[in-house]
Each structure stands twice: as structure tokens, then as C-alpha cells.
Design a protein around this motif. Structure first.
Motif, PDB file in Angstrom:
ATOM      1  N   THR A  61     -37.609 -18.140 -31.773  1.00 22.96           N
ATOM      2  CA  THR A  61     -37.322 -17.565 -30.461  1.00 22.96           C
ATOM      3  C   THR A  61     -35.841 -17.748 -30.172  1.00 22.96           C
ATOM      4  O   THR A  61     -35.310 -18.847 -30.310  1.00 22.96           O
ATOM      5  N   SER A  69     -35.455 -13.445 -23.736  1.00 23.34           N
ATOM      6  CA  SER A  69     -35.999 -14.212 -24.852  1.00 23.34           C
ATOM      7  C   SER A  69     -36.524 -13.243 -25.905  1.00 23.34           C
ATOM      8  O   SER A  69     -37.282 -12.330 -25.592  1.00 23.34           O
ATOM      9  N   THR A  71     -38.550 -13.140 -29.553  1.00 29.52           N
ATOM     10  CA  THR A  71     -39.335 -13.886 -30.526  1.00 29.52           C
ATOM     11  C   THR A  71     -39.515 -13.035 -31.771  1.00 29.52           C
ATOM     12  O   THR A  71     -39.936 -11.886 -31.684  1.00 29.52           O
TER      13      THR A  71
END
Length: 80
Positions: A61, A69, A71
Motif C-alpha cells: 500500500t 492510498s 494498494t
């Protein structure tokens, strides 16, 4: 010195200083943008190196500078 000549001289000096200010501002902006691009390329290269070093099936991440964010999940190796 004639007042008209004096006024014209000040006007010319003001124009030159404005031009110099604009040129320096544009140059600093360009350098700032180039530095930002360079940093982002370095950051991307570091991220790609990290991802390529991860084992299959793992995830990473990453936080972007604007707070998002991301991932990344690597697929597991399938048996052939």
C-alpha cells in the motif's frame, strides 16, 4: 535634467525591472515543475523496484502526496 527625460528614464527602468521579475518568476516556476517531475520519477522508480522485489501473492500500500492510498496486489504463482 529635463523632467520629461527623467520620467522617461524612470519608466524605462521600471519596465526593465518588471521584465526581469517576470523572467525570474517564470524561470523559478519552470525549475520548480522540473524538480517536481524529477521527484515523482524517482518515487515511481523506487516503487517499481520495491514491487519487483516482493514475492508472489503479497501486497503493498502506497500513500500519494495528496493523501490517496493505492494498494497493489501481486497475483500468486499458478502451478503449470
Amino acid at each position: 535634467m529635463d523632467p520629461v527625460t527623467l520620467t522617461a528614464g524612470f519608466s524605462a527602468a521600471a519596465s526593465v525591472s518588471r521584465l526581469a521579475y517576470l523572467w525570474l518568476s517564470a524561470r523559478l516556476h519552470r525549475r520548480r515543475v522540473e524538480l517536481e517531475i524529477w521527484r515523482e520519477r524517482e518515487r515511481r522508480a523506487a516503487l517499481m523496484a520495491t514491487i519487483s522485489a516482493l514475492p508472489p501473492g503479497s501486497e503493498i500500500t502506497d500513500l500519494t502526496p495528496d493523501g490517496r492510498s493505492i494498494t497493489i496486489k501481486l497475483p500468486p504463482i499458478e502451478a503449470a
